[in-house]
Design a protein around this motif. Structure first.
Motif, short mmCIF file in Angstrom:
data_model
loop_
_atom_site.label_atom_id
_atom_site.label_comp_id
_atom_site.label_asym_id
_atom_site.label_seq_id
_atom_site.Cartn_x
_atom_site.Cartn_y
_atom_site.Cartn_z
N GLU A 178 0.87 -1.18 0.00
CA GLU A 178 0.00 0.00 0.00
C GLU A 178 0.90 1.23 0.00
OE1 GLU A 178 -2.20 1.65 -0.97
OE2 GLU A 178 -3.99 1.15 0.20
N ALA A 232 0.12 -1.27 -6.43
CA ALA A 232 -0.46 -0.30 -5.48
C ALA A 232 -0.23 1.13 -5.97
CB ALA A 232 0.14 -0.50 -4.10
N ASP A 247 -2.43 1.61 -9.08
CA ASP A 247 -3.83 1.20 -8.91
C ASP A 247 -4.28 0.23 -10.00
OD1 ASP A 247 -5.75 1.55 -6.97
OD2 ASP A 247 -5.75 3.71 -7.20
N LYS A 300 -3.59 6.91 5.39
CA LYS A 300 -4.47 7.12 4.24
C LYS A 300 -5.82 7.67 4.68
CE LYS A 300 -4.18 5.31 0.38
NZ LYS A 300 -4.16 4.57 -0.89
CA CA Z 1 -3.92 2.59 -4.48
#
Ligand code: CA
Ligand code: CA
Ligand code: CA
Ligand code: CA
Ligand code: CA
Ligand code: CA
Ligand code: CA
Ligand code: CA
Ligand code: CA
Ligand code: CA
Ligand code: CA
Ligand code: CA
Lengths: 217, 217, 217, 217, 217, 217
Positions: free
Chosen positions: D33, D105, D108, E66
């Protein structure tokens, strides 16, 4: 060879005292220098310092940072235990020695070399007791020293032999400002410096005016 | 193979001297280079340095930082113990060797290669005594060296054999400015540099003018 | 499986040579890449480097920082000992291999893959002697290599068997600029790069013009 | 319990393959991430990584930093070896797995979950051989995986049993751009990304145009 | 003495569950607080965390960074395993507990104290299975807890005795947004927060829309 | 020698209590000072702190950072366990002692020296239980202390002998604001400070207004 300096005045050099083994003292000088910082301003201590000695340097820096007019964020402070050797230095009994060497280097004020000292230090300027004062005083006397500064809380621990008692003056102190008043030379500048130090650490010295009579001896 | 350099002048290279085992000396060159800093300006020493040797590099940097016109926060100073091997380097007896190599690289002034040196260093520029001077002088002589710099405090420790005594000149010194005066070449620039170093570390040199006559030998 | 590359030209890849155990050589390639820095610009070396190998990378970076037009404070330099395995890499005999791989990546100039090399490096660009040259040359020969670069100071250590002697050319060198002149391809750009490197490290190369004739062999 | 994911497409999740003990494979997923950086932008890998695995993450980051449009100095990249357990992860055979998870990540773009992979990685994008490919392929087959990516240099090491050979397709690759072409979904964006990666690491791929024909298999 | 809190709502406090020895559970609360950063904004976790627990805190921070509207570069996040004692905390089964405590402190939203939880966490918000769920649920029941959150992948591991089964509700979850929906109080603000978290980690939750039907249970 | 201070008021000094061995208490003062920061503002604790004690200092700083008007990013906070000796300090039972000493130094408000205290601390200001309260209270009584603060959760653990029960008042507390209300002198400024602390950590204190009646005793 012989590295002892027992008279004259030198900037950034203080005769410290340490214990070797069980029952023997030794004179261990500390030297300090202040140089333009390479990065963010560091305190750099050398001489194979063990944990308590490293922490003692940090406690000293609490006082220096409050005291100094110099912007220490632009300076590197170098502290050297000159003859520490392979064994290095442990314990915090050189705290007042380190404080005196650094303040001497920062302020360019010479330190009496006929004088030696031992004493721990609180972050607020109190001189705290240490071990082995008798052995340390005898080591200083053997090296030709005239005057030894010890913590007031160690006053009753002093049991020096007659031959040394005549030669050497022992001065008990309870605050770092007293140490500097005795160790630094140059009366006018020194008194101004000692006053400044007293006013900054006033809270600690003023404790006697509280509701009781504390006796940190 | 043979890496000895015993004549000529080279920038950033100094013949150091070390002791191996109990009774044998060895010549151990130190090289230095100064390069644009990648981050914030570091002193990077290689050659498997142990604790005392690392601390000695820090003590040297106290002097370099005060001395140099160059803004060291924009430079990386690389110091290399060239033939240290797997055992690495311990002790602080290469302190004056390191100081000389770095100042040579910083100022682009060549160092005499017919000369070797040993000596510890205080943060204020005093040359302090070391061990094994006799073995070190003999190792220098065997390598074809003409001149060896040793600490003044080690003067009485020198007991070299006749065959070497004729070949080699031993010069005792007590301050880093004397080391540079002897080791660097190029008389005009060097004298200016040595004067600068003396004036900056003047406090330490001026100690003889104090109230007594200190003798740090 | 087979990872040997023994001909062609590749950017950022150099055939290094190492010793395994007592008497066996192995080819150990080094790869380098230069990428935008994530923080302040780092040198990142992988392959389970032990202390001497890590220090050798730092010595190499002293040269790269002086040499490069690229602003290394904005770059991360990645150095990879490709087949180091679980044992990792010790020693500093890959210093010239690392220097060549990094300069190739920085300058986008291909390296000859029919060539292997071994050599230590001073912070000022001198190629210093290493151990096991004979075993290393034989390992290179077995891998199909045509040319091996070794330190000039190791010239007399070479004792290769006849079968390999015919197949392989051994080139002794004494400065990193010679290594690049031999290993990089693309004559015009390379000569300009080698000239630049020589002028920057000129002090070291110019030592022959001193008062004597130093022979660092 | 059952954590296996063997079909569908997921962003930031890749089925890696590891060896347990002497002769047994296991599927070990890697998740990634990307989040706003708290400080200066870090790569944070968890799963009790041992030295080679940590270094493999650094090698991967050499490629990511060159490849990515995203300003990584403002991002923290989190890499998680999901089921690593108390033993942790050693070795660098998850390098292409990590690279694929992070790129997924960052961009995307989903990764095929019916696919598993193993392979080491050079800092310039070459897929390097690993150990235990046969045990790994069988572990993937047992988990219901259809396709396994392995290094081209391991092609001749594959000796899987008939029952698995029918179920599973093994694809040998030699560059990270091939891995992404196979593992990512979404044809249009993916082809653009693979082209970008190829152009950036072009030097490495172009090595075949050199003076010889290098074969890093 | 008794530190159990098993009802009411408290900001920044979550009842975690741990296993002691082989077959015994214990309730281990986690507390969090967010304070102005002293330096660059740190995550500071205390309670003698061992490696896996420290890594679990890093995985949690991937999600917090995030998710949060708050600029974490100006905040220090303090996480405290309140009764960890001399043994400290190992494993990553407190990950969802830590995430919930920190989000509660950041958003000033109270957490239900009649509820306890256990679960590992992926960097993308998936709740991953843990060990010892049955012992943990029984420990929660003995402490007067009404509701226990466990990972969906551990659903089939639950084998609690009848006496506890009547007292306690066990809720299996597969994503951190479900944990917060159950554990936080204050319906309106909470639903907005849970929606925000779902939208940010949408990729992970949307995996079911891929070409297959992945089942990470 | 004698370092006990058992009456009067001192800024930045608090009588802490510790357990030695199995069944013996000792008074262990903590001193604090705040100085201009040399770098980015640090918390520096000395006295050979072991892991739990270091973590306790970090938990205390969570509260200080939220509470203080002073910009701590420009201050170094020095905390000294004055007589910790070679054994150092372990455990987190000095947390409220440290918090009180630091707040006293920051706000220049004296602390009662006829009072000693022991107690752990949550990051949100709750006073948490500790071990050995009975031995600690007896040590305080022997040192001439009048009042001892203990955690409310330890109230039932107190079993002091009659001779001490008459001499000493034991005050159980559950929040750091109560500790300061009792330990600091100077009624007007103190009440304002205590109110400020209560309002900032209001969430934690307000927990009683939740949907149930939590009892963290
Ligand atoms: Ca992402
Ligand atoms: Ca000065
Ligand atoms: Ca006076
Ligand atoms: Ca130069
Ligand atoms: Ca001269
Ligand atoms: Ca390139
Ligand atoms: Ca040429
Ligand atoms: Ca395609
Ligand atoms: Ca809050
Ligand atoms: Ca809801
Ligand atoms: Ca104050
Ligand atoms: Ca009151």
């Amino acid at each position: 060879y012989e590295l002892t300096v027992a008279d004259g005045d030198v900037v950034g050099r203080v005769n410290g005292l340490a214990v070797m083994g069980e029952d023997s003292g030794i004179m261990l000088p500390v030297m300090a220098e202040v140089a333009p910082a390479q990065g963010g301003g560091q305190v750099i201590a050398t001489g194979k310092l063990q944990e308590m000695a490293e922490e003692s340097v940090q406690n000293v820096s609490a006082i220096i940072k409050k005291f100094s007019d110099v912007d220490l964020s632009e300076k590197d402070v170098h502290i050297q235990f000159v003859q520490a050797g392979q064994q290095g230095v442990d314990g915090d009994s050189a705290s007042i020695t380190v404080a005196t060497a650094v303040i001497s280097a920062l302020e360019d004020m010479p330190v009496r070399q006929d004088l030696a000292m031992t004493g721990s230090l609180s972050v607020r300027g109190d001189v705290l007791p240490v071990g082995g004062v008798t052995h340390k005083i005898e080591a200083a006397a053997k090296s030709g020293i005239n005057t030894v500064i010890i913590p007031k809380a160690n006053e009753q621990d002093v049991m020096i032999e007659d031959e040394y008692a005549e030669q050497i003056e022992v001065i008990p102190v309870s605050h770092i400002s007293e140490v500097l008043d005795i160790a630094l030379t140059g009366e006018t500048e020194k008194d101004s410096l000692v006053d400044r130090l007293k006013s900054i650490t006033g809270n600690a010295l003023d404790r006697q005016v509280g509701t009781g009579s504390p006796s940190p001896q």
